[in-house]
Design an enzyme around this catalytic site. Structure first.
Site, mmCIF file in Angstrom:
data_model
loop_
_atom_site.group_PDB
_atom_site.id
_atom_site.type_symbol
_atom_site.label_atom_id
_atom_site.label_comp_id
_atom_site.label_asym_id
_atom_site.label_seq_id
_atom_site.Cartn_x
_atom_site.Cartn_y
_atom_site.Cartn_z
ATOM 1 N N GLY A 71 0.849 -1.195 0.000
ATOM 2 C CA GLY A 71 0.000 0.000 0.000
ATOM 3 C C GLY A 71 0.871 1.227 0.000
ATOM 4 O O GLY A 71 1.069 1.864 1.046
ATOM 5 N N GLU A 87 17.412 -5.719 -3.414
ATOM 6 C CA GLU A 87 17.885 -6.269 -4.681
ATOM 7 C C GLU A 87 19.379 -6.626 -4.593
ATOM 8 O O GLU A 87 20.205 -5.821 -4.199
ATOM 9 C CB GLU A 87 17.649 -5.240 -5.792
ATOM 10 C CG GLU A 87 18.096 -5.695 -7.159
ATOM 11 C CD GLU A 87 17.585 -7.072 -7.523
ATOM 12 O OE1 GLU A 87 18.337 -7.837 -8.141
ATOM 13 O OE2 GLU A 87 16.436 -7.426 -7.178
#
Lengths: 386, 346
Positions: free
Chosen positions: A125, A242
């Site tokens: 969200g 990442e």
């Protein structure tokens, strides 16, 4: 410089390959009603065999694989034609790792086991109608009332919001502070009273994401991750996991597809309807260029992993993310071009090139637009002034 | 698995870069044009003395025993500094001479006594036990051997076996260009493709030169965009310029990653690496040429002048792009290789 893997890593690869060939689903991932059950079943299968959370530390139920072993897993995963991660992506790659890094002991104990087992789907969200690329402009408000936050506002582009149990919700908890400083990262139970979830019809025919409205939704203060008003830092952590392996699946899939397109072009009639497509010079040049570019993608991933082995990654990963997104679009556009008039027909099978082509437009928009990515490359990689 | 340079390679590279920054700075082109500095060819002995020409040859062939990745890293720096493409010719010529057991020629080439130049077929040519056809030879010297390399063949020819040599003006005024006609000339040596994979090595090194040049133009554009001001701010703050520079960085990253990958595969797997080597060649040429064009654009009218070095990178990219097969030939190699793999789609 080498492309060698150790004896242990090679025997790990064999073990992984065997397991994936025997256990990965062979049918295409469905859309619509059957999708969640499909994703859940595959997550469960991996969990029961100990393959869920390959990058999670062992103490939290993960496999704790080294970077190279994660690379091996993902290569074999793509080679076996295993399905994309799907509904469990946010839980496994964002929510879980954020809690591991910054959550309280209680939060970790409660939420983490249910993620790897496939019990809880998470969604994100973050974006709002007025806060996309400019995330810090978010206005969804949370006021403290006793032991709870009371949330009012709206989120949009919430992927799988209609299927999720929990949401990583960014709310403004201090409107007087500078934009980046009054934000909190909270775990929102999507079954809470006052939440209204409205799926959005997308151009690829699915309802991939949702609007979510919050009307006096009560969230316990104990659901704040990190400190109150420290949500921007937590968000940077969430988005910063990442390690160079994140795009490998797409990259290897692209390689497979380009090889397939080259074979297809040998039998598919070309634009003159007389010769096969591969004998059209422009098509041949395009396919060869795509083949060169997918090779480069794999090389860039390997380079990123080589960098990650030396230390934390900087913004160079944005280059690979941009390249991957744009290449995916080119590959699927070429695929649909090759199909000629059949490219106008949407097949029933969920995994068609026609579907993938329409779906591909999201890749230069979601997770960072290509314009923002170019800004990041210009400023943070090249050092150009803002 | 590690595609980045080791600490040892890094130290060696730093010494190369220090020498190149000193002896081959771009300002040399201004001095050469004014007749006040030596051409790249006259720095030949200095490069030979650094053992550059035998970098990848074994010690018994007058080399230093480096491998293809070491050579690739060197040629990346040579490309970055716009060093004469004849460096590529001499390295390959020495290798072909070594494969032909001509140790006198190897010694002369590696030591710098005999120089070499690249020859490119200007149209169809017969390159076999005898060589017949029209060629363009780049940046020649009087005692050169001429190296002609295509995806299928590589031969060494003596200059004096040419029927005719006629200097012409090159679009790159730092390079001497000649039309050379061979008529049933007998090569000194030919490379057998299966013996020493000359095409693979040559393509990797050429890709490295083009990639290094693409890095130079990226850096030149970024540096300029950071200081040139218009409308009260550096032009690099404008998104159109910033994005053009970002695209240069993307091209370079792809070319460099693929060239590194191809170098390792070519070193370790020989002929099986061909599709990856062709991929590197295609991406490196695109990066070299497109970045050079973008760099001119970022410099505005300054980029259009002869004095600004931007044009040199464009012209050199075109020259290098014509060597060892054109883009279409490399695309064809890539497509043919793809068809050998079994279709793995389920």
């Amino acid at each position: 410089m080498n492309l060698d893997f150790s004896v242990e890593d090679e025997s790990f690869r064999e073990k992984v390959r065997e397991w994936l060939i025997a256990n990965a689903p062979t049918e295409a991932r469905p859309h619509g009603a059957a999708m969640v059950a499909f994703d859940r079943a595959w997550q469960r299968t991996q969990f029961e065999a100990g393959w869920a959370g390959i990058a999670w530390p062992k103490e939290y139920g993960g496999r704790g694989l080294s970077l190279l072993q994660q690379l091996i897993w993902l290569e074999e995963y793509a080679r076996a034609g295993a399905p994309p991660v799907g509904c469990f992506y946010v839980a496994v790659n964002h929510g879980g790792p954020t809690l591991i890094a910054l959550g309280s002991q209680e939060q970790k104990a409660f939420y983490l086991p249910k993620i790897l087992s496939g019990e809880t789907i998470w969604c994100q969200g973050f974006s709002e109608p007025g806060a996309g690329s400019d995330l810090a402009n978010l206005r969804c408000k949370a006021e403290i009332d006793g032991d709870d936050l009371v949330v009012n506002g709206q989120k949009i582009w919430t992927t799988y919001g209609q299927h999720a149990k929990y949401q990583e919700l960014l709310v403004r908890t201090d409107s007087s502070a500078p934009r980046h400083k009054g934000i909190s990262w909270v775990i929102c139970d999507m079954d809470s009273p006052g939440i209204d979830i409205r799926p959005i019809a997308c151009m690829d025919g699915t309802e991939h994401f949702c609007e979510v409205f919050y009307d006096n939704v009560r969230i316990p203060l104990s659901n704040v991750v990190g400190d109150l008003n420290d949500g921007w830092r937590v968000t940077m952590t969430t988005l910063g996991f990442e390690r160079g392996t994140g795009l490998l699946y797409d990259q290897l899939e692209m390689s497979r597809i380009v090889d397939h397109l080259i074979e297809l072009a040998k039998t598919q009639p070309g634009p003159d309807f007389l010769r096969p497509a591969i004998e059209d010079d422009e098509i041949a040049a395009e396919l060869a260029t795509l083949r060169a570019e997918v090779s480069a993608l794999k090389a860039m991933s390997y380079t990123t992993i080589s960098r990650a082995q030396r230390g934390p990654l900087g913004a160079e990963g944005t280059i690979v993310a941009l390249y991957t997104a744009e290449l995916m679009q080119k590959v699927y556009r070429t695929a649909v071009d090759l199909l000629g008039t059949e490219g106008l027909v949407l097949p029933e099978a969920p995994d068609s090139f026609q579907f993938r082509y329409l779906n591909s437009f999201i890749h230069t928009i979601g997770g960072g637009t290509s314009e923002i990515r170019r800004n990041i490359i210009g400023e943070r990689v090249l050092g150009l002034p803002r | 698995m590690d595609l980045l340079v080791s600490e040892e390679q890094c130290a060696i590279l730093d010494s190369f870069t220090a020498f190149l920054d000193r002896e081959f700075s771009l300002s040399r082109f201004h001095l050469q044009a004014a007749g006040g500095d030596v051409s790249d060819r006259e720095r030949w002995r200095a490069m030979a003395a650094l053992s550059w020409f035998g970098l990848g040859l074994p010690e018994k062939c007058f080399g230093v025993g480096g491998d293809l990745t070491d050579e690739m890293l060197l040629f990346r720096e040579l490309g970055r500094h716009l060093v004469t493409p004849s460096t590529l010719a001499v390295v390959l010529a020495a290798r072909i001479a070594a494969a032909g057991n001509d140790s006198a020629l190897v010694e002369a080439l590696v030591g710098g006594a005999t120089q070499a130049a690249l020859g490119v077929p200007a149209g169809t040519a017969c390159i076999d036990r005898s060589v017949t056809g029209d060629f363009l030879v780049m940046d020649r010297c009087d005692n050169d051997v001429i190296l002609v390399w295509t995806p299928d063949k590589a031969v060494l020819l003596e200059r004096r076996s040419a029927e005719r040599c006629q200097p012409v003006t090159c679009i790159d005024d730092s390079i001497v260009l000649e039309r050379v006609v061979f008529n049933n000339a007998t090569p000194m040596h030919s490379a057998a493709p299966d013996v020493d994979a000359i095409h693979l090595r040559a393509t990797v090194l050429l890709s490295a030169m083009l990639t290094g040049a693409s890095e130079a133009t990226r850096d030149m554009a970024v540096a300029y965009a950071g200081v040139r001001e218009q409308f009260g701010r550096p032009i690099g703050t404008f998104q159109a310029i910033k994005h053009r520079c970002a695209d240069m960085a993307v091209r370079t990253e792809a070319a460099l990653a693929q060239t590194r990958y191809a170098a390792v595969l070519a070193r370790d797997q020989g002929l099986m690496s061909l599709p990856h080597v062709s991929a590197a060649r295609i991406l490196a040429y695109t990066a070299g040429l497109e970045n050079a064009a973008a760099n001119i654009q970022v410099h505005g009218a300054m980029g259009y002048t002869a004095e600004c070095h931007a044009h040199r990178f464009l012209k050199r990219a075109r020259l290098l792009g014509s060597v060892g097969g054109n883009v279409r030939q490399h695309q064809q190699l890539l497509l043919e290789a793809a068809s050998e793999k079994p279709d793995e789609m389920k």
